[in-house]
Design a protein around this motif. Structure first.
Motif, PDB file in Angstrom:
ATOM      1  N   GLU A  68       0.830  -1.208   0.000  1.00 49.57           N
ATOM      2  CA  GLU A  68       0.000   0.000   0.000  1.00 49.57           C
ATOM      3  C   GLU A  68       0.862   1.255   0.000  1.00 49.57           C
ATOM      4  OE1 GLU A  68      -3.277   0.239  -0.570  1.00 49.57           O
ATOM      5  OE2 GLU A  68      -3.123  -1.914  -0.866  1.00 49.57           O
ATOM      6  N   VAL A  69       1.971   1.235   0.720  1.00 47.94           N
ATOM      7  CA  VAL A  69       2.877   2.379   0.737  1.00 47.94           C
ATOM      8  C   VAL A  69       3.510   2.572  -0.641  1.00 47.94           C
ATOM      9  CG1 VAL A  69       5.017   3.312   1.704  1.00 47.94           C
ATOM     10  CG2 VAL A  69       3.341   2.228   3.196  1.00 47.94           C
ATOM     11  N   VAL A  70       3.955   1.474  -1.258  1.00 47.73           N
ATOM     12  CA  VAL A  70       4.562   1.560  -2.589  1.00 47.73           C
ATOM     13  C   VAL A  70       3.563   2.180  -3.569  1.00 47.73           C
ATOM     14  CG1 VAL A  70       5.401   0.213  -4.553  1.00 47.73           C
ATOM     15  CG2 VAL A  70       6.204  -0.312  -2.246  1.00 47.73           C
ATOM     16  N   LYS A  71       2.326   1.733  -3.535  1.00 46.87           N
ATOM     17  CA  LYS A  71       1.320   2.286  -4.444  1.00 46.87           C
ATOM     18  C   LYS A  71       1.084   3.778  -4.188  1.00 46.87           C
ATOM     19  CE  LYS A  71      -2.108  -0.600  -3.965  1.00 46.87           C
ATOM     20  NZ  LYS A  71      -3.334  -1.386  -4.150  1.00 46.87           N
ATOM     21  N   GLN A  72       1.076   4.195  -2.916  1.00 46.87           N
ATOM     22  CA  GLN A  72       0.873   5.609  -2.604  1.00 46.87           C
ATOM     23  C   GLN A  72       2.039   6.456  -3.113  1.00 46.87           C
ATOM     24  OE1 GLN A  72      -1.877   7.199  -1.284  1.00 46.87           O
ATOM     25  NE2 GLN A  72      -0.732   9.000  -1.928  1.00 46.87           N
ATOM     26  N   ILE A  73       3.260   5.970  -2.932  1.00 51.10           N
ATOM     27  CA  ILE A  73       4.428   6.708  -3.412  1.00 51.10           C
ATOM     28  C   ILE A  73       4.400   6.814  -4.934  1.00 51.10           C
ATOM     29  CG2 ILE A  73       6.948   6.661  -3.623  1.00 51.10           C
ATOM     30  CD1 ILE A  73       6.973   5.412  -0.784  1.00 51.10           C
ATOM     31  N   VAL A  74       4.109   5.709  -5.601  1.00 54.45           N
ATOM     32  CA  VAL A  74       4.047   5.725  -7.066  1.00 54.45           C
ATOM     33  C   VAL A  74       2.948   6.675  -7.527  1.00 54.45           C
ATOM     34  CG1 VAL A  74       3.541   4.343  -9.123  1.00 54.45           C
ATOM     35  CG2 VAL A  74       5.065   3.444  -7.353  1.00 54.45           C
ATOM     36  N   LYS A  75       1.821   6.683  -6.835  1.00 55.00           N
ATOM     37  CA  LYS A  75       0.728   7.606  -7.184  1.00 55.00           C
ATOM     38  C   LYS A  75       1.194   9.053  -7.079  1.00 55.00           C
ATOM     39  CE  LYS A  75      -3.788   9.136  -5.626  1.00 55.00           C
ATOM     40  NZ  LYS A  75      -4.764   9.064  -4.541  1.00 55.00           N
ATOM     41  N   ASP A  76       1.948   9.362  -6.014  1.00 52.55           N
ATOM     42  CA  ASP A  76       2.441  10.725  -5.825  1.00 52.55           C
ATOM     43  C   ASP A  76       3.452  11.118  -6.903  1.00 52.55           C
ATOM     44  OD1 ASP A  76       0.867  10.867  -3.570  1.00 52.55           O
ATOM     45  OD2 ASP A  76       2.526  10.645  -2.158  1.00 52.55           O
ATOM     46  N   ILE A  77       4.273  10.165  -7.318  1.00 57.68           N
ATOM     47  CA  ILE A  77       5.337  10.449  -8.279  1.00 57.68           C
ATOM     48  C   ILE A  77       4.830  10.401  -9.716  1.00 57.68           C
ATOM     49  CG2 ILE A  77       7.515   9.585  -9.216  1.00 57.68           C
ATOM     50  CD1 ILE A  77       8.207   8.662  -6.403  1.00 57.68           C
ATOM     51  N   SER A  78       4.039   9.364 -10.031  1.00 56.07           N
ATOM     52  CA  SER A  78       3.620   9.172 -11.414  1.00 56.07           C
ATOM     53  C   SER A  78       2.283   8.444 -11.478  1.00 56.07           C
ATOM     54  CB  SER A  78       4.684   8.358 -12.173  1.00 56.07           C
ATOM     55  OG  SER A  78       4.214   8.063 -13.462  1.00 56.07           O
ATOM     56  N   PRO A  79       1.173   9.191 -11.517  1.00 53.31           N
ATOM     57  CA  PRO A  79      -0.141   8.547 -11.608  1.00 53.31           C
ATOM     58  C   PRO A  79      -0.261   7.598 -12.809  1.00 53.31           C
ATOM     59  CG  PRO A  79      -0.387  10.867 -11.086  1.00 53.31           C
ATOM     60  CD  PRO A  79       1.069  10.639 -11.417  1.00 53.31           C
ATOM     61  N   THR A  80       0.407   7.924 -13.901  1.00 53.56           N
ATOM     62  CA  THR A  80       0.355   7.066 -15.088  1.00 53.56           C
ATOM     63  C   THR A  80       0.974   5.706 -14.804  1.00 53.56           C
ATOM     64  OG1 THR A  80       0.527   9.031 -16.471  1.00 53.56           O
ATOM     65  CG2 THR A  80       0.984   6.920 -17.530  1.00 53.56           C
ATOM     66  N   LEU A  81       2.093   5.708 -14.115  1.00 53.68           N
ATOM     67  CA  LEU A  81       2.749   4.446 -13.759  1.00 53.68           C
ATOM     68  C   LEU A  81       1.865   3.637 -12.819  1.00 53.68           C
ATOM     69  CD1 LEU A  81       5.128   2.530 -13.947  1.00 53.68           C
ATOM     70  CD2 LEU A  81       6.258   3.858 -12.145  1.00 53.68           C
ATOM     71  N   LEU A  82       1.182   4.295 -11.879  1.00 50.53           N
ATOM     72  CA  LEU A  82       0.283   3.584 -10.970  1.00 50.53           C
ATOM     73  C   LEU A  82      -0.837   2.904 -11.748  1.00 50.53           C
ATOM     74  CD1 LEU A  82      -0.544   2.794  -8.115  1.00 50.53           C
ATOM     75  CD2 LEU A  82      -1.915   4.893  -8.047  1.00 50.53           C
ATOM     76  N   GLU A  83      -1.374   3.586 -12.739  1.00 51.27           N
ATOM     77  CA  GLU A  83      -2.425   2.978 -13.561  1.00 51.27           C
ATOM     78  C   GLU A  83      -1.898   1.712 -14.231  1.00 51.27           C
ATOM     79  OE1 GLU A  83      -4.047   5.815 -16.331  1.00 51.27           O
ATOM     80  OE2 GLU A  83      -4.383   7.284 -14.728  1.00 51.27           O
ATOM     81  N   ALA A  84      -0.677   1.772 -14.745  1.00 46.68           N
ATOM     82  CA  ALA A  84      -0.077   0.603 -15.397  1.00 46.68           C
ATOM     83  C   ALA A  84       0.151  -0.515 -14.393  1.00 46.68           C
ATOM     84  CB  ALA A  84       1.239   0.990 -16.065  1.00 46.68           C
ATOM     85  N   MET A  85       0.603  -0.173 -13.192  1.00 48.67           N
ATOM     86  CA  MET A  85       0.825  -1.191 -12.151  1.00 48.67           C
ATOM     87  C   MET A  85      -0.492  -1.861 -11.782  1.00 48.67           C
ATOM     88  SD  MET A  85       3.493   0.746  -9.587  1.00 48.67           S
ATOM     89  CE  MET A  85       2.924  -0.194  -8.189  1.00 48.67           C
TER      90      MET A  85
END
Length: 101
Positions: free
Chosen positions: A76-93
């Motif tokens: 959950e922390v990894v997803k939150q950090i990725v969301k903060d840095i790159s929402p596009t990458l989170l969508e792909a993840m």
């Protein structure tokens, strides 16, 4: 980790810990050196309680609310950090993995 960051040369460090370092003064000095070189330091404290929380908050870049996380669930922390840095990458993840490996 490039994602959608505006500067592809920007460097990011993720420090995952469950407590105090073996050498607090050395850890803080190394973190300060990295920050002076423009490195952003994200610190993730894992677990419900750990010693040294003040130390590891100081290692994180500022402001702490953007660079310091505490959680019992690392994914959950990894997803939150990725969301903060790159929402596009989170969508792909999220499209590729519903659950952590």
């Amino acid at each position: 980790f490039l994602g959608g960051r505006p500067d592809p040369d920007e460097r990011i460090v993720f420090l995952v810990t469950d407590g105090r370092s073996n050498s607090p003064s050395e850890t803080k000095a190394k973190a300060l050196e990295l920050k002076k070189r423009g490195v952003e330091i994200f610190v993730v404290g894992i677990g419900s309680y750990f010693n040294g929380i003040d130390e590891i908050r100081k290692v994180a870049s500022s402001p702490p609310e953007e660079f310091f996380y505490v959680a019992s669930d690392l994914w959950e922390v990894v997803k939150q950090i990725v969301k903060d840095i790159s929402p596009t990458l989170l969508e792909a993840m999220n499209a590729e993995h519903d659950l952590p490996c």
